[in-house]
Design an enzyme around this catalytic site. Sequence first.
Site, short mmCIF file in Angstrom:
data_model
loop_
_atom_site.label_atom_id
_atom_site.label_comp_id
_atom_site.label_asym_id
_atom_site.label_seq_id
_atom_site.Cartn_x
_atom_site.Cartn_y
_atom_site.Cartn_z
N ASP A 504 2.37 -33.56 -11.50
CA ASP A 504 1.06 -33.55 -10.78
C ASP A 504 1.09 -34.07 -9.41
O ASP A 504 1.82 -35.13 -9.40
CB ASP A 504 0.08 -34.09 -11.57
CG ASP A 504 -1.44 -33.81 -11.17
OD1 ASP A 504 -1.75 -32.92 -10.72
OD2 ASP A 504 -1.91 -34.94 -10.77
N HIS A 507 3.87 -33.74 -4.25
CA HIS A 507 4.09 -33.89 -2.90
C HIS A 507 3.69 -35.20 -2.50
O HIS A 507 4.00 -35.68 -1.33
CB HIS A 507 3.31 -32.79 -1.94
CG HIS A 507 1.94 -32.38 -2.47
ND1 HIS A 507 1.50 -32.08 -3.41
CD2 HIS A 507 0.83 -33.04 -1.70
CE1 HIS A 507 0.33 -32.02 -3.59
NE2 HIS A 507 -0.32 -32.65 -2.37
N ASP A 605 -6.06 -24.89 -11.37
CA ASP A 605 -6.97 -25.93 -10.46
C ASP A 605 -7.50 -25.06 -9.30
O ASP A 605 -7.82 -25.71 -8.33
CB ASP A 605 -6.46 -27.17 -10.29
CG ASP A 605 -4.87 -27.08 -9.57
OD1 ASP A 605 -4.54 -25.92 -9.49
OD2 ASP A 605 -4.23 -28.04 -9.53
#
Length: 1477
Positions: A504, A507, A605
């Site tokens: 999750d 980045h 999401d």
Amino acid sequence: MGSGETVHWPQTTTYFDFHISNLKATPNISQTTCVSSGFELQFRLGPSLQGKRVMVHTNYPLEGQVFERNNFRVLAWNYPTGREDDSDKFCSLDLKIAGSYEYYFGHGDTEQSGRGYIVVDPVLRVGADSHVLPLDCITIQTYLAKCLGHLDDWPIRLRVSKESGYNMIHFTPLQTLGESRSCYSLADQLTFSPEFSPAGQNYTWADVGALVEKLQKEWNMLCITDVVYNHTAANSLWIKEHPECGYNLVNSPHLRPAWVLDRAIWHLTTRIVEGRYKAKGLPTDITNESHLTAIRSVLQQDVYPQIKLWEFFQVKVDNAVEQFRALLQNGLYCTSVNVSSPQHIEECCGWLRQKLNELNDEQYQIVHQHEEQAANCIVGNVLYERLADHGPKLGPVNRKNPLVTRYFTFPYQDMTLEQEMQLLDQPDKMCHFLAHNGWVMGDDPLRNFAEPGSNVYLRRELICWGDSVKLRYGKKPEDCPYLWAHMQKYTEITAKYFHGVRLDNCHSTPLHVAEAMLDAARVVRPNLYVIAELFTGSELIDNVFVNRLGISSLIREAMSAADSHEEGRLVYRYGGEPVGAFVQPSLRPLMPSIAHAMFLDVTHDNECPIQRRSALDSLPSSAIVSMACCATGSTRGYDELVPHQISVVKEERFYPKWNPSATPSSTGEVGSQTGIIAGKLALNKLHQELAVQGFIQVYVDQVDADIVAVTRHCPSTHQSVVSVCRTAFWDPKTHQYDTNVSPMFIPGKIEEVVLEARTVERHAGSYVKDDNYINGMPEYTVEIKEHIPLKDSTVAKSSGVTSKGRSEFVQEITFQKLTPGSVIAFRVSLDPKAQRLVGVLRFYLSQFSPKYRRGSVMEENPPEALQKPLAQLMSKLTLADLNILLFRCDSEEQEDGGGCYSIPGWETLKYAGLQGLMSVLADIRPNNDLGHPVFAVCVLALFLNLILWLGAMFNYLKHIPRYLIPCYFDAILVSTYTTALDAAYKLMSSFIQNGSSFVRHLALGSIQMCGVGRFPALPPLSTKLEAVPFRISPITEQKEQCCVSLAAGLPHFSSGIFRCWGRDTFIALRGLMLLTGRHTEARNIILAFAGTLRHGLIPNLLGEGRCARYNCRDAVWWWLQCIQDYTIHVAQGHEILHCPVTRMYPTDDCEPCKPGEVEQFLYDVIQEALQRHLEGISFRERNAGPKIDMNMRDEGKTGRVLDPFTVDPATGFVTGGNRFNCGTWMDKMGESERARNKGMPATPRDGAAVEIVGLSKSAVRWVVELHAKGLFYLILCWINITAFWVSGSPNDPNEKHPDLVHKRGIYKDSYGASSPWCDYQLRPNFTIAMVVAPELFTVERAWKALEVAEKKLLGPLGMKTLDCDDMVYCGVYDNALDNDNYNLAKGFNYHQGPEWLWPVGYFLRAKLYFAKKLGGETYNTTVTLVKNVLSRHYTHLERSPWKGLPELTNENGQYCPFSCETQAWSLSTVLEVLFDL
């Protein structure tokens, strides 16, 4: 290697070359490869590293050892040929362990010249039998764990995935959630959430693990879950106990200004709530632009002046100056300023004060800019959250929904801003002010925005998650021991019970942290499947994460496509080869490609597709995704047509349970008739079937604005599945779709309709959001049929079969009910005849590679030509036959009345033989360039008549679909070509057979240059000789000799009288014929030229003997050198001396004699050549005049040599010529009347040319040795090379012209030239003398001269023909240029600078010889130089479509268009260097 290389080739060996220049540039991005377990990965040296002592290090562990990221080992080099040849050597890794591994390499004193990563994919297994689940088979579905209810209910809810055809489940985190109830805000990373346990139960991770194992074994499903490393819930108990784990005002003092601003904005919120800014136009309910303007005004006028942020960035000038003054007064003196008096001290203090004030002013302006940006971000945030139509519309400002989200935690009771500021002096309080996490739009993902140097928090650029605290790991575990230990335990628990993880917020996760955690996870579960969704905005940066973390699949989303055209493009981009792609060799370089994809129709999401498109689009978009050749998936709710986003924060309802009998109106249960579940089941099954059965080729056709057709093709069986999807990005109720759908033409035979499905409306009521269950739209379902004949389809009908030529049968399909939201998939085979013939083709190709066995069919009555293996047929060919099969350029073919094939819209092939097309296909094949013009024409006629085998094989190609022709055309040619090469090498010497790839490439030059044309190029040999080939003349139909001749170069010197040149032939003969084992053919050439001896000379231009030109002084010495080499390299080679020679010109003045009329032994001809030179040679060339040389002046046509001697009695040098002719290889005669150089040699080199001196010494030494053995007459010899040495000393007694010396420590190019300055020109010719007569040179002087030559003459591929410091040097040869420049016009500078390749062979051989004499490090350094230089030749040889080395290049290795593309002596002398090595 380019960025993001990903390869999935089972049962294959793969390699990639690495080059120092590439690795230096972007080592963590460019040089990385992802491969499947079971591969062998080879590292090979690029040109810049060959010859150097390169060491490759890797942290990939040895078998049985534990992986440690910082534990590197050296890989051993393998030498396939048994010789230390850098062109073929490699080191390798047998990749069996999944994960991310690093390598680096260095050479010399540089330990790390470049580095990169190796990512090995995991092997996933499912079922009771633990069969492999390939990554491309994966179909994944995401669940929000908090919506699953108690663990007891999970199986019945998860069964929806099983019944929908998914084979992997992704759970959001199962740990205890924080106060916000966000799925990704975890209060405790270590505990299984109690909410999943009913009253009286206390389920643990072990219970979850038991369920996961059951799903794997009984349902064939794997399970993965998220790991969240970047933040924890703000209410986590452990973060309160260990605030050092977050970014607080103690460990991150740079955040204090941002905290002050954050608190000021909070107090602004409270004042807005209290209505204290109504008078200034800022009410609690912000509804228009004027309110936004008021916010900006309040910030500028009230907030910023109150908190004075600029003070955090100011130096207290008075204090600093006083400290400075005290230091000066106490004896701190500045070296550049006199501070001996109080006045001077005050001056210094004044300068410091001025500079500090300037710095303070500068910082003040910078802080002002930060405040401006903060205001912009605050206003932008309010605009989105309260005014924007696509925003959450939070309503009036209140404490629950403040003006903007707070950036820091504040775990204390309310107090005034002034009281809060006092807390900045209390570390025990400050440590609990923790920075929240979030993301920054457009920020560098490799930068941690909370670390010093970033002003993200101060500038309010963070999109903040107010429920989470950003974690502060530091650079190593010692920087925050508790956090590292806590998160490692969390990781190990996850890896123990789940087959994979989703990273999750990947980045924004510090790379070194994720790297360490995944290393720990792989200790627990070696085949860990790792996925991530990255928002870096750059595939190069994506690749950094893939490489460092060993990410198996990157999440991609179809929802990112704005239209169906883009959606189809994504399918093509994320996996698969083009249909009809070439069969790649098993050992091949890795080609750039993107990381393996997990292509989802929508992620959990992101916004619901129904909100952006229409409910009808769900099915066709899913079908498009399912046809992608990669992992695919969806999120729970998509298939049930839930018409809103299922929020990871706010959603608390449960997922419906599975009930096959569920009614459409049921909200708590779903069945196969719910939404598009029935369609998704069929699509998922199809996706998995295509991956398992090897349908790895993809073609996407954008039929019209709404219809996308995707083809998946199996390259071994040539079955296809064609899926036609009509998207519905716009609701048909409000958008007018075209009712007429164009027909489709599908090549081949439609075996069945795999599925046809339409989204249709039904009477089940309208959607009403349920309070307890996440329900979908009951008004839609799917009509579906599977595995039906085309005639039973209600969506499409056949309009008949048509033929587009004899090789392509096409079925026309018309659509009846391909309404928006529909899908139909056809299973297509080749038509029966084409299917059978492809199988037969594959059967015959299987003799070359086992990869063709699948799908092969044995022929009952094979053609006679195919009844024997091709290798057996090839074994009957001679090397001369192979010259025809493989090579022959256009002019050679034209001599026979043909020519090379010209490709319309492109260019003419370089060769008529196989190499012509192989050179083209070599560039096409790696990139699968199926649209190349070479395939736009029928190229089958090219080789039908080469041999019967090819004719029979190509006959099958006539009857297969055109889109398969490139693939099989290439396969046939590659198989034929490689078999021909194998046959050729078997006919050559052991040096070639056991040699490296480089050696073999060069040896092909022997086949390339040596052939038999329509007309005999050599004069007849004695009939008494054995093994002289004969043929029936195609012209006279009489028996004639057909000896192989050696072309000087292609394409300019390949046919007719210009094919054979004495000098060129005998410079090239040792390398291309003696070293390759073509001894008999070499003998024939030597004897044929011997028969043309006249005036004691061998002809320059042979002209079949009858048109011979005796205008060179050196050919006879090269001929003698070759005879000497023959006696050395050939067993019983001295017997050639007794071979009969048919003399064409037994006397100087006679007409050509008939064959056999006058014969002598070769040793008599040799004696005559030497005797004539001793006696002196003087003649005027026959037919002298413009007919034979239109440019030479009359003075040059006399072959005089310094009468009365040809051998200087003082030195023993063979000397002669004059300034009007050019008798050596540097033979350019001026041609320009305009520049007045016509008839003037550019390089007469009269007198004693240094290489002729060396060659003559070699010849005389040899015959003296023969005499000692009783094999030759007595010859006296005296040669002293001292006269050639240029010491540079003014007192050197041997130096006649010290005023002409401009280079010291060299050997003259000539001695006794009519223009004395020419003697002193630095050229590479002395290196020839060093090789053939090294005894003439002292080691010390030779080495000095070679070092000068290396510095001044050595180029990338060749040697400069003249020192670049010389006044007439010009390195660019342009034979077409005619101007007033005497030194350039009409290519006058042919040998005055351009870099010729053949001398480099002699230079390198000389370096090796004398370096070995010097020994030690000198020799090692020289070997490095030699290998490095040769690597550039190897690179050129591989890349050249001519498969040769050029005659010359312009300066610095630039291409010269006037050069022969491949030259015999260039290839030969480089091969000789390798022989010496």
